[in-house]
Enzyme design. Structure first.
Site, PDB file in Angstrom:
ATOM      1  N   GLY A  10       0.838  -1.203   0.000  1.00  0.00           N
ATOM      2  CA  GLY A  10       0.000   0.000   0.000  1.00  0.00           C
ATOM      3  C   GLY A  10       0.869   1.248   0.000  1.00  0.00           C
ATOM      4  CG  PHE A  11       0.308   6.098   0.431  1.00  0.00           C
ATOM      5  CD1 PHE A  11       1.392   6.723  -0.175  1.00  0.00           C
ATOM      6  CD2 PHE A  11      -0.345   6.750   1.478  1.00  0.00           C
ATOM      7  CE1 PHE A  11       1.818   7.972   0.247  1.00  0.00           C
ATOM      8  CE2 PHE A  11       0.069   7.991   1.898  1.00  0.00           C
ATOM      9  CZ  PHE A  11       1.153   8.607   1.294  1.00  0.00           C
ATOM     10  CB  ILE A  12       1.511   4.162   4.842  1.00  0.00           C
ATOM     11  CG1 ILE A  12       0.605   5.389   4.662  1.00  0.00           C
ATOM     12  CG2 ILE A  12       2.452   4.364   6.027  1.00  0.00           C
ATOM     13  CD1 ILE A  12      -0.320   5.689   5.846  1.00  0.00           C
ATOM     14  CG  ASP A  31      -0.778  -5.476  -0.107  1.00  0.00           C
ATOM     15  OD1 ASP A  31      -0.371  -4.440   0.427  1.00  0.00           O
ATOM     16  OD2 ASP A  31      -1.854  -5.540  -0.747  1.00  0.00           O
ATOM     17  N   GLY A  36      -3.571  -2.087  -2.413  1.00  0.00           N
ATOM     18  CA  GLY A  36      -2.125  -1.994  -2.640  1.00  0.00           C
ATOM     19  C   GLY A  36      -1.830  -2.292  -4.102  1.00  0.00           C
ATOM     20  CG  LEU A  76       1.007  -0.077   7.977  1.00  0.00           C
ATOM     21  CD1 LEU A  76       1.967  -0.705   8.987  1.00  0.00           C
ATOM     22  CD2 LEU A  76       1.812   0.688   6.940  1.00  0.00           C
ATOM     23  CB  THR A  95     -10.396  -6.076   5.674  1.00  0.00           C
ATOM     24  OG1 THR A  95     -10.946  -6.654   4.502  1.00  0.00           O
ATOM     25  CG2 THR A  95      -8.904  -5.937   5.540  1.00  0.00           C
ATOM     26  CE1 TYR A 149     -10.472   2.337   8.287  1.00  0.00           C
ATOM     27  CE2 TYR A 149     -10.500   4.713   8.616  1.00  0.00           C
ATOM     28  CZ  TYR A 149      -9.805   3.560   8.378  1.00  0.00           C
ATOM     29  OH  TYR A 149      -8.441   3.602   8.217  1.00  0.00           O
ATOM     30  CE  LYS A 153      -7.486   0.850  11.422  1.00  0.00           C
ATOM     31  NZ  LYS A 153      -6.633  -0.231  10.837  1.00  0.00           N
TER      32      LYS A 153
END
Ligand code: UDP
Length: 323
Positions: A10-12, A31, A36, A76, A95, A149, A153
């Protein structure tokens, strides 16, 4: 060390992988390429120190094997992006809740330290001047999909914290605020890559609502440095930390800044939230972290200012756009 990054494509995650490799570690990336992208990690692949595992954190056998072979885990992998959550809430919940449970369970089984990335969405509509880690969560109805979300989390945080308290598993929880930089894509809502792409194409910039809502954007390079410093700090175990920038800007001002820096002839268009997301959609007017805790424990502070961030993103999006 051998370090597992779930969501490492993914991005981070991909920036984190690059940083850890640069520090001489071996990296395993797990991943499922749902959000991603392989192109994010292609440049990392020297074939020696990077192992890519294609699969989901919902696949217990796969996660078991990867965690067993790792010394430390950065978790992540998640369904992220407001648009994605609003469009596919069931998949996102599975997820973010079940997947995190699998990862934490395996970390406990093999006694592996784990850093869990949570989110500033945790605070919901709390618009304090500086959100502190102990501050209250203010959420709308659970039937408004956006808040699912935050709920998911929060459960992940509770799990990570309970593993530390009840089982002694070394866990660190990090609440990421708006993180931006090269390789972030706008498909799932993220405002900066979206507006930059529109500016470079000289299309109208889509600012939602009245544009007076404010955010604080942090360069992914700074965020990655913070993650690495937190996982290396024994004092961070069993704790939760905000990680982000304290520099605030309204989305309308952000759009104007992007137009100027990109030398664009775009106009700015205000779009009602219900057209952008769904009827009854609730946004946060403001979301600014108090980051004194991470600063106290690790000395961390962000270095890149907004113009540096935007310049990096403009260069990145320019490269990706077709001629
Ligand atoms: N936003 C916008 N135009 C877009 C995408 C997002 O005005 O094309 C707004 C969005 O409504 C929010 C802010 O920009 O107020 C930040 O949105 P993003 O999805 O990047 O992050 P988050 O809402 O999670 O802070």
């Amino acid at each position: 060390m051998k370090i597992l990054i779930t969501g490492g494509a993914g991005f981070i995650g991909s920036h984190l992988a690059g940083s850890l490799l640069g520090d001489g570690h071996q990296v395993m990336i797990l991943d499922d390429l749902s959000t991603g992208r392989h192109s994010n990690i292609r440049y990392l692949d020297d074939g020696q120190n990077v192992e890519f595992i294609l699969g989901s954190i919902l696949n217990e056998a796969l996660v078991d094997d990867a965690v067993r072979r790792a010394d430390v885990v950065f978790h992540l992998a998640a369904a992220v992006g407001v648009s994605l959550i609003v469009q596919r809430p069931l998949e996102s919940l599975a997820t973010n809740i079940r997947g995190s449970e699998v990862v934490l369970d395996k970390c406990h089984k093999y006694g592996r330290k784990v850093l869990v990335t949570s989110t500033s969405e945790i605070y919901g509509k709390n618009t304090s001047e500086g959100l502190g880690e102990e501050d209250d969560r203010i959420l709308g109805s659970p039937l408004k999909t956006r808040w699912s979300y935050s709920e998911a989390k929060a459960i992940e945080e509770v799990l990570a914290y309970a593993y530390w308290r009840e089982k002694g598993l070394p866990t660190v929880i990090v609440r990421l605020f708006n993180t931006v930089g090269p390789r972030q894509v706008g498909h799932y809502g993220m405002v900066i890559p979206r507006l930059v792409e529109q500016a470079l194409l000289n299309l109208p910039l889509t600012v939602y609502g009245d544009g007076q809502q404010k955010r604080s954007f942090c360069h992914v390079r700074d965020v990655v440095r913070g993650l690495v410093e937190l996982v290396s700090s024994p004092g961070a175990e069993g704790q939760v930390f905000n990680l982000g920038s304290r520099d605030e800007i309204s989305i309308l001002d952000l759009a104007n800044r992007i137009v100027a820096l990109a030398n664009s002839s775009s106009e700015i268009q205000l779009i009602p939230y219900e057209s952008a997301y769904e009827v009854g959609f609730e946004d946060m007017r403001r979301r600014r972290p108090d980051t004194s805790k991470v600063e106290r424990v690790t000395g961390w502070n962000p270095q890149a200012n907004l113009d540096e961030i935007l310049t990096d993103v403009i260069a990145d999006v320019s490269e990706r756009l077709p001629e």
